[in-house]
Design an enzyme around this catalytic site. Structure first.
Site, PDB file in Angstrom:
ATOM      1  N   GLN A  40     -49.289  25.565  73.234  1.00 39.35           N
ATOM      2  CA  GLN A  40     -50.659  26.062  73.322  1.00 39.35           C
ATOM      3  C   GLN A  40     -50.747  27.589  73.421  1.00 39.35           C
ATOM      4  O   GLN A  40     -51.822  28.147  73.650  1.00 39.35           O
ATOM      5  CB  GLN A  40     -51.371  25.415  74.518  1.00 39.35           C
ATOM      6  CG  GLN A  40     -51.490  23.897  74.394  1.00 39.35           C
ATOM      7  CD  GLN A  40     -52.178  23.268  75.593  1.00 39.35           C
ATOM      8  OE1 GLN A  40     -52.808  23.955  76.408  1.00 39.35           O
ATOM      9  NE2 GLN A  40     -52.083  21.954  75.712  1.00 39.35           N
ATOM     10  N   CYS A  41     -49.629  28.256  73.229  1.00 36.78           N
ATOM     11  CA  CYS A  41     -49.598  29.719  73.294  1.00 36.78           C
ATOM     12  C   CYS A  41     -50.203  30.311  72.026  1.00 36.78           C
ATOM     13  O   CYS A  41     -50.064  29.756  70.924  1.00 36.78           O
ATOM     14  CB  CYS A  41     -48.163  30.191  73.472  1.00 36.78           C
ATOM     15  SG  CYS A  41     -47.964  31.985  73.551  1.00 36.78           S
ATOM     16  N   GLY A  42     -50.856  31.468  72.170  1.00 35.57           N
ATOM     17  CA  GLY A  42     -51.415  32.152  71.018  1.00 35.57           C
ATOM     18  C   GLY A  42     -50.360  32.629  70.033  1.00 35.57           C
ATOM     19  O   GLY A  42     -50.664  32.924  68.876  1.00 35.57           O
ATOM     20  N   LEU A  43     -49.094  32.696  70.493  1.00 36.33           N
ATOM     21  CA  LEU A  43     -48.001  33.128  69.624  1.00 36.33           C
ATOM     22  C   LEU A  43     -47.355  31.961  68.893  1.00 36.33           C
ATOM     23  O   LEU A  43     -46.445  32.174  68.068  1.00 36.33           O
ATOM     24  CB  LEU A  43     -46.926  33.842  70.460  1.00 36.33           C
ATOM     25  CG  LEU A  43     -47.354  35.110  71.213  1.00 36.33           C
ATOM     26  CD1 LEU A  43     -46.241  35.583  72.141  1.00 36.33           C
ATOM     27  CD2 LEU A  43     -47.730  36.204  70.238  1.00 36.33           C
ATOM     28  N   ALA A  44     -47.807  30.737  69.179  1.00 38.23           N
ATOM     29  CA  ALA A  44     -47.135  29.555  68.640  1.00 38.23           C
ATOM     30  C   ALA A  44     -47.185  29.492  67.115  1.00 38.23           C
ATOM     31  O   ALA A  44     -46.164  29.251  66.458  1.00 38.23           O
ATOM     32  CB  ALA A  44     -47.732  28.289  69.248  1.00 38.23           C
TER      33      ALA A  44
END
Length: 241
Positions: A114-118
Site C-alpha cells: 500500500q506504499c506510494g512507491l509500490a
C-alpha cells in the site's frame, strides 16, 4: 593432544575448576584455544591473576590483555560474513537457506503493497528481473509493515498482489521487521554492513541492498532510488564476475 582432551572434558562438564587447575599446571593458560572452550566460570583479570598464581603458571596483566584480544578476535570471527550464512522464512513459513543463492547477484528489498512507491518499484523490479534473471540476478522481497502500516495483509495476500498485479516471479518471503528489537537477523547484517548517510536504520519501504556473488553487501540505495537507476551497478557486478 592434552589440550584437545582438556577442552573436550570442560565442554562435557566432566571436570571441575579444581581439576582443571591441575591440567593448567602443564599447559600455559594463554595457549588454550579460547574459541573451543566453554569455561565453567567467568574470566576476569583478577581471577586470571589469582588463578594463575594458584596453579603456578607464569602470568601478567599483559597476558590477560592477550587473552581478551584472543576472545575478541574469536567473537568477531563468529559473526556472519555473508548473506549466504542466513536462513529465512518463505511466505509459507518454510526455512530457506540463503546459501542456495551462492554465485548469484542479489537485490534485497523491503516491500509494502500500500506504499506510494509500490507501483514504480514493483514495475521496475519486475522488468530488471526479466532482463537479468538468466544472467544470475535474483530479487529477494521481504514484506514489512513498520512504515505507515502499509503492508497489513497476510503473506498470501501480499504474494497475490505482487504476482498478479506486477507479475513478480522472484520470491516474496515472510513478513519481517527491519528495525527495532525484533529486526530480522538478515536485516541486522545488511544494515551493519552498509550504513546510510542518516544512520543504519531502514528509513522507509523499498530500501534496497545490492549483494555480490560471494554474498557481500556492495551498495545500499534509498527507498526513493529507482531500480532502473541501479542497472549500471548490477551490470558492473556481472562484468566483474
Amino acid at each position: 593432544m592434552l589440550r584437545s582432551l582438556t577442552c573436550s572434558l570442560i565442554n562435557a562438564k566432566l571436570i571441575k575448576p579444581k581439576q582443571f587447575s591441575s591440567i593448567l599446571k602443564r599447559i600455559h593458560f594463554s595457549s588454550l584455544d579460547i574459541r573451543s572452550i566453554s569455561l565453567p566460570f567467568q574470566i576476569t583479570e583478577t581471577r586470571y591473576l589469582n588463578y594463575s598464581a594458584f596453579v603456578g603458571i607464569n602470568s601478567s596483566r599483559s597476558g590477560f590483555s592477550s587473552l581478551r584480544l584472543v576472545r575478541k578476535m574469536a567473537s568477531q570471527s563468529a559473526k556472519p560474513q555473508s548473506v549466504h550464512e542466513f536462513t529465512v522464512k518463505d511466505a509459507k513459513g518454510n526455512d530457506v537457506n540463503l546459501g542456495m543463492y551462492k554465485g548469484k547477484i542479489l537485490l534485497i528489498v523491503n516491500v509494502a503493497s500500500q506504499c506510494g512507491l509500490a507501483n514504480s518499484n514493483y514495475t521496475e523490479l519486475t522488468d530488471l528481473y526479466q532482463k537479468y534473471k538468466d544472467q544470475g540476478l535474483e530479487i529477494l522481497a521481504f514484506p514489512c509493515n513498520q512504515f505507515g502500516s502499509q503492508e497489513p495483509g497476510t503473506n498470501e495476500e501480499i504474494q497475490q498482489f505482487a504476482c498478479t498485479r506486477f507479475k513478480a516471479e522472484y520470491p516474496i518471503f515472510d513478513k519481517v521487521d527491519v528495525n527495532g528489537s525484533n529486526s530480522a537477523p538478515i536485516y541486522n547484517f545488511l544494515k551493519s554492513s552498509k550504513g546510510s548517510l542518516f544512520g543504519d536504520n531502514i528509513k522507509w519501504n523499498f530500501a534496497k541492498f545490492l549483494i555480490d556473488k560471494e554474498g557481500h553487501v556492495v551498495d545500499r540505495y534509498a527507498p526513493t532510488k529507482s531500480p532502473f537507476s541501479m542497472e549500471k551497478d548490477i551490470k558492473k557486478l556481472f562484468e566483474k564476475a
